[in-house]
Write a protein that holds these residues in place. Structure first.
Motif, PDB file in Angstrom:
ATOM      1  N   SER A 437      15.657  94.317 178.553  1.00  0.00           N
ATOM      2  CA  SER A 437      15.668  95.526 177.698  1.00  0.00           C
ATOM      3  C   SER A 437      14.667  96.563 178.177  1.00  0.00           C
ATOM      4  N   GLU A 438      15.014  97.785 177.969  1.00  0.00           N
ATOM      5  CA  GLU A 438      14.055  98.886 178.131  1.00  0.00           C
ATOM      6  C   GLU A 438      13.073  98.780 176.963  1.00  0.00           C
ATOM      7  N   GLU A 439      12.024  99.581 176.973  1.00  0.00           N
ATOM      8  CA  GLU A 439      11.086  99.561 175.859  1.00  0.00           C
ATOM      9  C   GLU A 439      11.814  99.877 174.557  1.00  0.00           C
ATOM     10  N   ARG A 440      11.479  99.134 173.491  1.00  0.00           N
ATOM     11  CA  ARG A 440      12.090  99.431 172.182  1.00  0.00           C
ATOM     12  C   ARG A 440      11.077  99.151 171.079  1.00  0.00           C
ATOM     13  N   SER A 441      11.322  99.715 169.908  1.00  0.00           N
ATOM     14  CA  SER A 441      10.357  99.586 168.818  1.00  0.00           C
ATOM     15  C   SER A 441      10.601  98.327 168.019  1.00  0.00           C
ATOM     16  N   TYR A 442       9.530  97.767 167.498  1.00  0.00           N
ATOM     17  CA  TYR A 442       9.587  96.563 166.661  1.00  0.00           C
ATOM     18  C   TYR A 442      10.500  96.800 165.465  1.00  0.00           C
ATOM     19  N   ILE A 443      11.432  95.834 165.179  1.00  0.00           N
ATOM     20  CA  ILE A 443      12.398  96.035 164.079  1.00  0.00           C
ATOM     21  C   ILE A 443      11.908  95.283 162.845  1.00  0.00           C
ATOM     22  N   PRO A 444      11.794  95.953 161.734  1.00  0.00           N
ATOM     23  CA  PRO A 444      11.385  95.233 160.512  1.00  0.00           C
ATOM     24  C   PRO A 444      12.404  94.150 160.163  1.00  0.00           C
ATOM     25  N   MET A 445      11.924  93.061 159.583  1.00  0.00           N
ATOM     26  CA  MET A 445      12.772  91.899 159.255  1.00  0.00           C
ATOM     27  C   MET A 445      14.048  92.286 158.508  1.00  0.00           C
ATOM     28  N   THR A 446      13.906  93.187 157.550  1.00  0.00           N
ATOM     29  CA  THR A 446      15.051  93.526 156.690  1.00  0.00           C
ATOM     30  C   THR A 446      16.157  94.276 157.442  1.00  0.00           C
ATOM     31  N   GLN A 447      15.830  94.795 158.607  1.00  0.00           N
ATOM     32  CA  GLN A 447      16.853  95.571 159.343  1.00  0.00           C
ATOM     33  C   GLN A 447      17.467  94.803 160.504  1.00  0.00           C
ATOM     34  N   ARG A 448      17.137  93.515 160.610  1.00  0.00           N
ATOM     35  CA  ARG A 448      17.597  92.789 161.798  1.00  0.00           C
ATOM     36  C   ARG A 448      18.945  92.102 161.600  1.00  0.00           C
ATOM     37  N   ASN A 449      19.705  92.005 162.683  1.00  0.00           N
ATOM     38  CA  ASN A 449      20.915  91.186 162.705  1.00  0.00           C
ATOM     39  C   ASN A 449      20.648  89.999 163.615  1.00  0.00           C
ATOM     40  N   SER A 450      21.274  88.883 163.311  1.00  0.00           N
ATOM     41  CA  SER A 450      21.066  87.701 164.163  1.00  0.00           C
ATOM     42  C   SER A 450      21.696  87.932 165.535  1.00  0.00           C
ATOM     43  N   SER A 451      21.000  87.491 166.578  1.00  0.00           N
ATOM     44  CA  SER A 451      21.580  87.604 167.921  1.00  0.00           C
ATOM     45  C   SER A 451      22.662  86.552 168.120  1.00  0.00           C
ATOM     46  N   GLY A 452      22.677  85.529 167.247  1.00  0.00           N
ATOM     47  CA  GLY A 452      23.673  84.442 167.375  1.00  0.00           C
ATOM     48  C   GLY A 452      23.271  83.402 168.400  1.00  0.00           C
ATOM     49  N   LYS A 453      22.124  83.590 169.053  1.00  0.00           N
ATOM     50  CA  LYS A 453      21.730  82.641 170.100  1.00  0.00           C
ATOM     51  C   LYS A 453      21.034  81.402 169.528  1.00  0.00           C
ATOM     52  N   TYR A 454      20.426  81.576 168.355  1.00  0.00           N
ATOM     53  CA  TYR A 454      19.777  80.425 167.723  1.00  0.00           C
ATOM     54  C   TYR A 454      20.747  79.841 166.720  1.00  0.00           C
ATOM     55  N   SER A 455      21.009  78.538 166.806  1.00  0.00           N
ATOM     56  CA  SER A 455      21.963  77.951 165.884  1.00  0.00           C
ATOM     57  C   SER A 455      21.264  77.013 164.926  1.00  0.00           C
ATOM     58  N   THR A 456      21.594  77.159 163.669  1.00  0.00           N
ATOM     59  CA  THR A 456      21.031  76.233 162.681  1.00  0.00           C
ATOM     60  C   THR A 456      21.812  74.919 162.675  1.00  0.00           C
ATOM     61  N   GLU A 457      22.856  74.836 163.515  1.00  0.00           N
ATOM     62  CA  GLU A 457      23.710  73.642 163.532  1.00  0.00           C
ATOM     63  C   GLU A 457      23.132  72.530 164.409  1.00  0.00           C
TER      64      GLU A 457
END
Ligand code: CMC
Length: 476
Positions: A437-457
């Motif tokens: 990634s290029e430089e990007r700003s820290y995203i507050p928790m409430t605005q995040r979407n899951s990347s889908g890479k971590y699985s709770t399964e």
């Protein structure tokens, strides 16, 4: 020049200015910038290319020389291997592991006095300290011997604080005495560690090294493996010779993965035992020294000569890999494999023929006739037949790679010595080609979407059982 689409044009140059000097001209076709690179011994200095703002991308080091070495020569196309100029075939026939170790370490064959003195000193360093014995005894009996070896080498390093650059400064290895001591310790204790790991595995008391007698290095190793509380025990001389020859064949192989690891770790200034622990870790892998074990498991899985054609088809369809075949450098028959194949039959005369040899030779016959293997220049390597010898000699399959490690010890040491004296030595620190990634700003928790890479399964039944046992209300 930063453009990612710029193209470089290489021209071999031989004009008046560069007469007698081989050079290569590189032209950046986008900017017109020209660079003349000196070629010495068929190498250019990658750092020179930095003047054009480019780095060399070479995953797996397919075409990167990371050092100048004078130890081992390989011509992969012709199937040639030489230690310090001596052909492997001659060394396997006429030499011994101690003699070859001396040759690799000090550059020349020893006189008889030197060999006697060197061997005697190595054998006087075969005792291991009690804390190492205690650690081996604490490992599970079914622990993989290479996993234990990796740990034992790291542990061994903690026993010699006097020789540890972390404690006594990076220049302690400038002392020839200190270097020599580590050489003796590593060459001496490697077979003892391997033999104790074996005896622990088979549940027998350890035999301490029988130095001081007329036993050779390899005979002493076999004594530690096999004596039943009988100090006069002498192993079969043909088997001693076979194992000694295998050690000779494995003694060095220039910059293979584990030897490169010795140099890489040493570059950070770490002690030689920790560097060897890392090297043993690299050797453990099935694509490197672990291939001898992998070959055996493959042959057992194939199970019968009749299944060979189907297995070859599976390899061609990329559903299986023909272990013990192929090599980064050899594009011809590995000269060691030829010798090992012959040696196998000598061992079979004493220990009985291993039925898997039929599957191995049939596999080889099929592969050497097949277009897939011919086109890719895939031939048997040293590991294809060595496992069969070890199996015929009754070694457990997971013990094979530790035998390779004993053999490779003088090679690792020779490269360690050469590296310490290398005027070009620098900490090993490859460059990367960053495409993240290029430089990007820290995203507050409430605005995040899951990347889908971590699985709770990915939770095992045992973990679920434990978690549920604590009556956790919110299920994971
Ligand atoms: N079985 C089937 N195909 C193979 C094999 C093999 N053993 N080895 C290489 N190939 C194919 C590979 O799939 C590739 O095909 P394509 O171009 O169609 O994709 C082509 O041959 C070139 O192979 P590579 O993987 O790019 O070659 P490499 O130099 O990166 O790998 C190797 C060398 C030794 C890791 C590999 O040949 C291999 O995995 N061999 C089996 C493991 C083995 O026997 N290792 C011991 C090596 S010798 C002793 C030692 O170093 O300790």
């Amino acid at each position: 020049m930063v453009s990612s689409v710029s193209s470089l044009h290489y021209v071999r140059q031989n004009n008046m200015e560069t007469k007698n000097k081989k050079t290569i001209k590189v032209i950046d076709n986008q900017t017109g910038q020209e660079l003349t690179l000196e070629v010495n011994n068929n190498t250019i200095r990658a750092v020179d290319l930095a003047k054009l703002g480019v780095t060399v991308y070479d995953p797996g080091f397919l075409n990167t020389a990371s050092c100048i070495s004078r130890i081992t020569y390989i011509d992969g196309d012709k199937g040639i291997l030489r230690y310090r100029g001596y052909p492997i075939e001659e060394l396997a026939e006429k030499s011994s592991f101690m003699e070859v170790s001396f040759l690799l370490l000090y550059g020349e064959l020893p006189t008889s006095r030197e060999l006697e003195h060197f061997t005697h000193r190595v054998l006087r360093h075969t005792f291991v300290k009690q804390s190492l014995v205690d650690i081996i005894k604490a490992t599970p009996k079914d622990a993989h011997p290479m996993g234990t070896l990796v740990s034992m080498l790291a542990a061994e390093g903690t026993l010699y604080p006097d020789a540890n650059p972390a404690i006594n400064g990076g220049d302690i290895y400038n002392s020839p005495m200190i270097r020599e001591k580590q050489i003796l310790r590593l060459l001496g204790t490697m077979p003892t560690l391997a033999a104790f790991i074996y005896r622990h595995k088979v549940g027998r008391p350890f035999n301490y090294p029988a130095y001081g007698g007329s036993r050779s290095y390899t005979e002493n190793f076999m004594y530690m493996l096999d004596s039943m509380d009988d100090p006069s025990y002498r192993p079969n001389s043909t088997l001693v010779k076979a194992l000694d020859t295998l050690f000779v064949l494995h003694a060095d192989h220039e910059l293979n993965c584990s030897t490169a690891a010795v140099r890489h770790l040493t570059s950070s200034g770490v002690d030689v035992f920790t560097a060897f622990s890392g090297a043993a870790g690299a050797l453990y892998g099935p694509l490197h020294g672990g291939a001898n074990e992998a070959v055996l498991r493959m042959l057992e899985k194939i199970g019968s000569v009749n299944n060979v054609p189907a297995f070859i088809e599976a390899v061609k369809n990329r559903k299986a890999r023909l272990m013990g075949f192929g090599h980064r450098v050899y594009k011809n028959y590995d000269p060691r494999a030829r010798i090992v194949r012959k040696l196998a039959y000598q061992v079979f005369e004493i220990c009985g023929k291993d039925p898997l040899i039929e599957i191995a030779t049939t596999l080889e016959e099929h592969a050497l006739k097949d277009k897939y293997f011919i086109e890719r220049k895939l031939y048997p390597n040293v590991d294809f037949y060595s496992g069969l010898i070890y199996k015929a000699m009754g070694f457990p399959t997971d013990f094979f790679t530790i035998l390779f490690a004993i053999g490779r010890t003088p090679g690792w040491l020779a490269h360690w010595l050469e590296y310490l004296d290398d005027p070009d030595r620098k900490i090993a620190r490859p460059r990367q080609n960053y495409l993240g990634s290029e430089e990007r700003s820290y995203i507050p928790m409430t605005q995040r979407n899951s990347s889908g890479k971590y699985s709770t399964e990915y939770v095992s039944p045992a973990e679920k059982r434990r978690v549920n046992g604590f009556a956790v209300t919110s299920k994971m």
